[in-house]
Design a protein around this motif. Structure first.
Motif, mmCIF file in Angstrom:
data_model
loop_
_atom_site.group_PDB
_atom_site.id
_atom_site.type_symbol
_atom_site.label_atom_id
_atom_site.label_comp_id
_atom_site.label_asym_id
_atom_site.label_seq_id
_atom_site.Cartn_x
_atom_site.Cartn_y
_atom_site.Cartn_z
ATOM 1 N N LYS A 1 0.860 -1.181 0.000
ATOM 2 C CA LYS A 1 0.000 0.000 0.000
ATOM 3 C C LYS A 1 0.896 1.230 0.000
ATOM 4 C CE LYS A 1 -3.810 2.228 2.466
ATOM 5 N NZ LYS A 1 -4.760 2.141 3.596
ATOM 6 N N ALA A 2 0.661 2.136 -0.946
ATOM 7 C CA ALA A 2 1.573 3.273 -1.110
ATOM 8 C C ALA A 2 0.824 4.468 -1.660
ATOM 9 C CB ALA A 2 2.711 2.892 -2.061
ATOM 10 N N LYS A 3 1.357 5.656 -1.349
ATOM 11 C CA LYS A 3 0.778 6.888 -1.871
ATOM 12 C C LYS A 3 1.845 7.978 -1.893
ATOM 13 C CE LYS A 3 -3.171 10.037 -1.452
ATOM 14 N NZ LYS A 3 -4.411 10.373 -0.708
ATOM 15 N N VAL B 1 4.984 7.180 0.603
ATOM 16 C CA VAL B 1 4.885 6.426 1.848
ATOM 17 C C VAL B 1 4.318 5.063 1.471
ATOM 18 C CG1 VAL B 1 3.744 6.265 4.091
ATOM 19 C CG2 VAL B 1 4.488 8.493 3.225
ATOM 20 N N GLU B 2 4.979 4.009 1.908
ATOM 21 C CA GLU B 2 4.469 2.672 1.608
ATOM 22 C C GLU B 2 4.712 1.723 2.770
ATOM 23 O OE1 GLU B 2 6.583 1.815 -2.031
ATOM 24 O OE2 GLU B 2 8.046 0.564 -0.962
ATOM 25 N N GLU B 3 3.840 0.751 2.902
ATOM 26 C CA GLU B 3 3.967 -0.223 3.974
ATOM 27 C C GLU B 3 5.150 -1.155 3.719
ATOM 28 O OE1 GLU B 3 -0.757 -0.347 5.273
ATOM 29 O OE2 GLU B 3 0.154 -2.119 4.334
ATOM 30 N N TYR B 4 5.820 -1.500 4.790
ATOM 31 C CA TYR B 4 7.017 -2.341 4.729
ATOM 32 C C TYR B 4 6.635 -3.790 4.459
ATOM 33 C CZ TYR B 4 11.456 -4.405 6.258
ATOM 34 O OH TYR B 4 12.630 -5.102 6.331
ATOM 35 N N PRO C 1 5.468 -0.972 10.204
ATOM 36 C CA PRO C 1 6.349 0.152 9.845
ATOM 37 C C PRO C 1 6.116 0.611 8.406
ATOM 38 C CG PRO C 1 7.578 -1.904 9.795
ATOM 39 C CD PRO C 1 6.215 -2.250 10.314
ATOM 40 N N LEU C 2 6.596 1.840 8.138
ATOM 41 C CA LEU C 2 6.442 2.455 6.829
ATOM 42 C C LEU C 2 7.808 2.759 6.207
ATOM 43 C CD1 LEU C 2 3.698 5.105 7.683
ATOM 44 C CD2 LEU C 2 3.346 2.896 6.564
ATOM 45 N N MET C 3 7.855 2.715 4.894
ATOM 46 C CA MET C 3 9.028 3.175 4.161
ATOM 47 C C MET C 3 8.721 4.568 3.601
ATOM 48 S SD MET C 3 11.244 0.789 4.463
ATOM 49 C CE MET C 3 12.452 1.378 3.282
ATOM 50 N N ILE C 4 9.663 5.491 3.779
ATOM 51 C CA ILE C 4 9.549 6.835 3.224
ATOM 52 C C ILE C 4 10.652 6.980 2.176
ATOM 53 C CG2 ILE C 4 9.414 9.300 3.727
ATOM 54 C CD1 ILE C 4 7.377 7.651 5.271
ATOM 55 N N LYS C 5 10.262 7.308 0.924
ATOM 56 C CA LYS C 5 11.229 7.343 -0.169
ATOM 57 C C LYS C 5 11.011 8.553 -1.066
ATOM 58 C CE LYS C 5 10.997 2.265 -0.610
ATOM 59 N NZ LYS C 5 10.751 1.159 -1.568
ATOM 60 N N VAL D 1 10.075 4.027 9.085
ATOM 61 C CA VAL D 1 9.386 4.684 10.200
ATOM 62 C C VAL D 1 8.666 3.621 11.011
ATOM 63 C CG1 VAL D 1 7.482 6.220 10.804
ATOM 64 C CG2 VAL D 1 9.114 6.905 9.046
ATOM 65 N N ARG D 2 9.064 3.475 12.271
ATOM 66 C CA ARG D 2 8.430 2.491 13.151
ATOM 67 C C ARG D 2 7.481 3.147 14.140
ATOM 68 N NH1 ARG D 2 10.891 -2.217 12.026
ATOM 69 N NH2 ARG D 2 13.002 -2.124 11.143
#
Length: 410
Positions: free
Chosen positions: A119-121, A180-183, A139-143, A156-157
């Motif tokens: 899931k990402a946006k 932002v996307e789910e890890y 957690p999330l990945m920020i890229k 991001v935890r």
């Protein structure tokens, strides 16, 4: 003599420049920096940003080039495709390259065509994601949407980290946009490696097991890649089929691909990134060792429209690792100490990229490294065991506060 314009002359791009010369072609090199390592091997050099499409096109037209490529980096991939299309030279479609080199566009493309995707946006400001963060699972990945080489990527935890990590991502984005996307948790190793497309078919692929430097300032720098990919053959084929579906949908013709893939516990394949280029580090070198296939040569041939139809799938033989040496301690570099027995038994190639007395820091980007190693082992078991404990045999000697300290590298 055919002229090849190469975008970028960093250490990791030198092998492509050398190969073009070896094949008997004329090399024209462009880079924003004037003192890049590749400059000494090129016939001509121009100090131009590889992302400046219009300036590169004007130069390419004036020089009447026969081919253009950006090896081992995303920074000039769009420029290479743009120039090639304008001049009628061989290339992947520019539209496809734009999708593959923009993380937001790639996720949208994947969702539209029902690929497995986190899931990402995409967002432009922290305030936007702050309002919607509860819609994501930590957690999330920020890229940054347009970065490469692990630049600006964070995990991001806790939502308390969110603003800081968003600001980091924005600072590394030219278009000032991030996703932002789910890890995705890995089942087995993270999958890296290389592939090559001929006339729309993935005719060659060589997957690797990737390991990241989790204790570093940027924990997403790949420091170890090993071959062959250790998971069952059915997963090799499943990954292959997903990549082929992507190739077909994007109308990719002939050229190189670099992979960044995850498999979840249900054996679902997630194409995290598929770059329209060769990988950096020692990927192509080790693949040539374990398959006999020279991917750099095929990439050059593809850029010139030469026949690549003789390339076929070759399974890797032996057990090989690429080790990217980074420092766990800032200070003045003194030396890299390698255990003598380990070196004699396993070391095939070693290249040091820094000088004694040079200031070093924690790496934030993939090219901020101290050196590279190509290693060979007698079995998968030996390779995995020794690479897991590589710090027992390879140490960085750093001077900090008038003391010499040896630090492990992971």
């Amino acid at each position: 003599m055919k002229k090849v314009l190469i975008l970028g002359g960093s250490f990791f791009q030198v092998p492509a420049i050398q190969k073009v010369v070896e094949l008997g072609y004329y090399v024209i090199l462009c880079d924003l920096l004037k003192d890049v390592p590749g400059k000494q091997y090129a016939h001509e050099f121009y100090q131009v940003s590889t992302s400046d499409k219009k300036s590169i096109l004007k130069l390419a037209q004036s020089l009447q080039i026969d081919g253009i490529l950006c090896y081992g980096a995303d920074s000039g991939a769009q420029t290479a495709a743009f120039v090639a299309e304008k001049m009628g030279l061989p290339t992947y479609p520019l539209e496809a390259v734009e999708v593959l080199t923009n993380k937001e566009l790639f996720r949208k493309f994947q969702r539209r065509h029902k690929f497995n995707t986190p899931k990402a946006k995409g967002y432009s400001r922290y305030a936007e994601v702050k309002e919607e963060v509860d819609q994501f699972r930590l957690p999330l990945m920020i890229k940054p949407v347009d970065s490469s080489g692990s630049r600006g990527i964070s995990i991001v935890r806790s939502v308390l980290q969110l603003e800081e990590k968003v600001n980091i991502a924005l600072s590394h984005s030219k278009v000032k946009r991030f996703i932002v996307e789910e890890y995705i948790e890995n089942y087995g190793p993270h999958v890296g490696g290389e592939g090559f497309v001929v006339n729309g078919e993935l005719v060659f692929r060589c997957f690797s097991n990737e390991q990241f430097s989790t204790s570093q300032k940027n924990p997403f720098i790949s420091v170890i890649a090993s071959w062959p990919y250790m998971m069952p053959q059915k997963l090799h084929l499943k990954i292959h089929n997903e990549i082929q579906r992507l190739i077909t949908l994007l109308n990719l013709t002939t050229g190189a691909l670099n992979f960044d893939i995850r498999i979840d516990e249900n054996e679902n394949v997630y194409l995290i990134e598929v770059a329209p280029r060769n990988g950096g580090a020692c990927n192509c070198k080790i693949i040539q060792y374990n398959t006999g296939i020279d991917l750099i040569e095929y990439t050059i041939k593809a850029s010139l429209g030469e026949d690549c139809s003789d390339l076929k799938q070759v399974e890797p033989t032996g057990y090989w690792s690429d080790y990217v040496i980074v420092s766990q301690q800032p200070g003045k570099f003194r030396e890299i100490k390698i255990d003598e027995h380990f070196s004699k038994k396993h070391l095939v190639e070693y290249e040091l990229l820094v000088n004694p007395g040079q200031d070093i820091d924690f790496p934030e980007e993939s090219y901020e490294i101290l050196g590279t190693m190509v290693l060979r082992f007698s079995s998968m078991e030996e390779m995995l065991k020794k690479m897991k404990n590589i710090h027992n045999w390879v140490k960085v000697n750093v001077e900090t506060r008038n003391k010499l300290t040896y630090r492990n590298l992971l």
